[in-house]
Design an enzyme around this catalytic site. Structure first.
Site, PDB file in Angstrom:
ATOM      1  N   GLN A  76     -31.760 -44.909  34.915  1.00 42.14           N
ATOM      2  CA  GLN A  76     -32.263 -45.135  36.266  1.00 42.14           C
ATOM      3  C   GLN A  76     -32.229 -43.828  37.063  1.00 42.14           C
ATOM      4  O   GLN A  76     -31.239 -43.093  37.043  1.00 42.14           O
ATOM      5  CB  GLN A  76     -31.412 -46.219  36.955  1.00 42.14           C
ATOM      6  CG  GLN A  76     -31.876 -46.609  38.342  1.00 42.14           C
ATOM      7  CD  GLN A  76     -33.154 -47.436  38.352  1.00 42.14           C
ATOM      8  OE1 GLN A  76     -33.618 -47.909  37.318  1.00 42.14           O
ATOM      9  NE2 GLN A  76     -33.738 -47.606  39.512  1.00 42.14           N
ATOM     10  N   LYS A  88     -34.135 -55.693  36.249  1.00 44.41           N
ATOM     11  CA  LYS A  88     -34.750 -55.387  34.953  1.00 44.41           C
ATOM     12  C   LYS A  88     -34.000 -56.085  33.830  1.00 44.41           C
ATOM     13  O   LYS A  88     -34.608 -56.688  32.936  1.00 44.41           O
ATOM     14  CB  LYS A  88     -34.745 -53.861  34.719  1.00 44.41           C
ATOM     15  CG  LYS A  88     -35.708 -53.107  35.624  1.00 44.41           C
ATOM     16  CD  LYS A  88     -35.449 -51.601  35.600  1.00 44.41           C
ATOM     17  CE  LYS A  88     -36.225 -50.919  36.719  1.00 44.41           C
ATOM     18  NZ  LYS A  88     -35.944 -49.478  36.825  1.00 44.41           N
ATOM     19  N   ASP A 115     -39.600 -45.709  29.702  1.00 43.14           N
ATOM     20  CA  ASP A 115     -40.142 -45.245  30.982  1.00 43.14           C
ATOM     21  C   ASP A 115     -41.333 -44.310  30.789  1.00 43.14           C
ATOM     22  O   ASP A 115     -42.106 -44.084  31.727  1.00 43.14           O
ATOM     23  CB  ASP A 115     -39.067 -44.468  31.760  1.00 43.14           C
ATOM     24  CG  ASP A 115     -38.278 -45.337  32.736  1.00 43.14           C
ATOM     25  OD1 ASP A 115     -38.877 -46.242  33.335  1.00 43.14           O
ATOM     26  OD2 ASP A 115     -37.080 -45.078  32.891  1.00 43.14           O
TER      27      ASP A 115
HETATM   28  N1  LIG Z   1     -35.889 -44.641  35.249  1.00 43.18           N
HETATM   29  C1  LIG Z   1     -36.439 -45.342  36.247  1.00 43.18           C
HETATM   30  N2  LIG Z   1     -37.458 -46.185  35.987  1.00 43.18           N
HETATM   31  C2  LIG Z   1     -38.031 -46.919  37.003  1.00 43.18           C
HETATM   32  O1  LIG Z   1     -38.966 -47.700  36.741  1.00 43.18           O
HETATM   33  C3  LIG Z   1     -37.519 -46.775  38.328  1.00 43.18           C
HETATM   34  C4  LIG Z   1     -36.456 -45.873  38.542  1.00 43.18           C
HETATM   35  N3  LIG Z   1     -35.953 -45.165  37.498  1.00 43.18           N
HETATM   36  N4  LIG Z   1     -35.939 -45.689  39.784  1.00 43.18           N
HETATM   37  C5  LIG Z   1     -36.417 -46.447  40.926  1.00 43.18           C
HETATM   38  C6  LIG Z   1     -37.844 -46.937  40.771  1.00 43.18           C
HETATM   39  C7  LIG Z   1     -38.202 -48.112  41.646  1.00 43.18           C
HETATM   40  N5  LIG Z   1     -38.564 -49.195  40.747  1.00 43.18           N
HETATM   41  C8  LIG Z   1     -38.888 -50.491  41.147  1.00 43.18           C
HETATM   42  C9  LIG Z   1     -38.947 -51.564  40.283  1.00 43.18           C
HETATM   43  C10 LIG Z   1     -39.193 -52.852  40.738  1.00 43.18           C
HETATM   44  C11 LIG Z   1     -39.420 -53.105  42.073  1.00 43.18           C
HETATM   45  C12 LIG Z   1     -39.649 -54.494  42.553  1.00 43.18           C
HETATM   46  O2  LIG Z   1     -39.360 -55.455  41.875  1.00 43.18           O
HETATM   47  N6  LIG Z   1     -40.175 -54.684  43.756  1.00 43.18           N
HETATM   48  C13 LIG Z   1     -40.406 -55.993  44.335  1.00 43.18           C
HETATM   49  C14 LIG Z   1     -39.313 -56.384  45.293  1.00 43.18           C
HETATM   50  C15 LIG Z   1     -39.012 -55.367  46.339  1.00 43.18           C
HETATM   51  C16 LIG Z   1     -37.602 -55.584  46.943  1.00 43.18           C
HETATM   52  O3  LIG Z   1     -37.339 -56.703  47.375  1.00 43.18           O
HETATM   53  O4  LIG Z   1     -36.808 -54.622  46.916  1.00 43.18           O
HETATM   54  C17 LIG Z   1     -41.749 -56.035  45.044  1.00 43.18           C
HETATM   55  O5  LIG Z   1     -42.298 -54.960  45.346  1.00 43.18           O
HETATM   56  O6  LIG Z   1     -42.262 -57.107  45.258  1.00 43.18           O
HETATM   57  C18 LIG Z   1     -39.401 -52.049  42.937  1.00 43.18           C
HETATM   58  C19 LIG Z   1     -39.146 -50.750  42.476  1.00 43.18           C
HETATM   59  C20 LIG Z   1     -38.424 -48.765  39.464  1.00 43.18           C
HETATM   60  N7  LIG Z   1     -38.024 -47.485  39.414  1.00 43.18           N
END
Ligand SMILES: Nc1nc(=O)c2c([nH]1)NC[C@@H]1CN(c3ccc(C(=O)N[C@@H](CCC(=O)O)C(=O)O)cc3)C=[N+]21
Ligand SMILES: [Mg+2]
Length: 299
Positions: free
Chosen positions: A100, A56, A123
């Protein structure tokens, strides 16, 4: 009759959105001197959280925003975290605060999220923004559900009258997702751990959003033929040959091919949209704070 299933390219859509956000940030800087600034807070050493928070922050900088990451010890007190949030709330150069999740057990997530200035809650987890979403107001909308809606609307146009099924009822994805689908005119069902007959419910869904975090939970044969499938699951599983791990969704992707009209892959579907929408939320917060005279131009 097997259909040709479209694979929805979330990465491509996210790149387009990121370019729009970058242009918006540049416009804001030109007009007001304000450079949007994201602050992320990570408590503890969860390896996946470390990767996501770093991603991020990197994306924010790549599109011309400022970003600062606080990485705090796992045994941090709730009081210390609340004090940091209070300081960031008061900082006129900060436009977005992201704590997070998950947080370690000694810290009350509800109290922490409620302490963030709702105008900087990019968020969309503060009770004020949750309430605005539930009452059709104009608050900050959580990033993952927003990203899913963009993909669905690009795929289907109007969602009015469609049967939508959301699998999972988390505060982060399932519940806000259901609110957005309701707002878009869908007939919405929410399935969860106590749901009795998931296959029958899935068979009624014109569109399915799965955020259960259960690898391979949804079988392709359950889907209504021609359904549109958004897979929010990010599940790390051992590779079949036992050599390391890979990421899979909640839906059996191979089984859905030939049956769904369209499906998001994992990775490359919803994940990249989450990050792009997060940065869009930072930009919107900065624009609003600037319009209200509540922030300072970058030094
Ligand atoms: N306060 C808070 N806000 C969030 O937005 C938040 C959080 N906590 N805790 C965890 C989850 C999870 N999350 C992700 C963000 C990006 C990918 C992402 O970039 N995924 C890629 C790559 C996956 C990989 O390679 O790990 C994809 O799906 O193509 C995944 C999961 C945001 N979260
Ligand atoms: Mg993905």
């Amino acid at each position: 009759m097997p259909v040709d299933t479209r694979i929805i390219d979330g990465r491509l859509r996210a790149e387009t959105l990121s370019r729009e956000v970058a242009a918006g940030a540049e416009r804001l800087r030109g007009a007001t001197g304000v450079v949007p600034k994201l602050v992320t807070i990570l408590v503890g050493e969860d390896p996946a959280s470390k990767i996501y928070v770093r991603r991020k922050a990197e994306h924010a900088r790549a599109i011309g925003m400022r970003s600062v990451s606080h990485h705090l010890d796992a045994d941090l007190s709730e009081a210390a975290l609340l004090a940091l949030i209070a300081a960031l709330n008061a900082d006129r150069e900060v436009h977005g605060i992201l704590v997070q999740l998950p947080l370690p057990p000694q810290i009350d997530r509800v109290r922490v999220l409620a302490a963030i200035d709702p105008a900087k809650d990019i968020d969309g987890f503060h009770p004020m923004n949750v309430g605005l979403l539930a009452s059709d107001g104009d608050g900050i909308v959580p990033c993952t559900p927003r990203g899913c809606m963009m993909l669905l609307e690009a795929e289907l146009g109007s969602l009015q009258g469609l049967n939508a099924l959301v699998v999972g009822c988390s505060n982060i994805v399932g519940r806000p997702m259901a609110q957005l689908l309701l707002r878009a005119g869908c007939t919405v069902s929410i399935a969860h751990i106590h749901t009795r007959d998931l296959p029958t419910l899935v068979a009624t869904a014109d569109l399915l959003v799965s955020a259960a975090g259960a690898p391979g939970l949804i079988r392709g044969g359950w889907l209504k033929p021609g359904a549109t499938v958004i897979d929010v699951g990010i599940n790390r599983v051992p590779k079949p040959d036992g050599d390391g791990t890979r990421i899979v969704g909640d839906v059996r992707f191979d089984e859905a091919l030939g049956r769904a009209a369209a499906i998001t892959p994992v990775p490359g579907g919803v994940g990249p949209m989450t990050i792009a929408c997060l940065l869009d939320n930072v930009l919107r917060s900065a624009e609003r704070l600037a319009a209200e005279g509540r922030c300072a131009a970058a030094a």
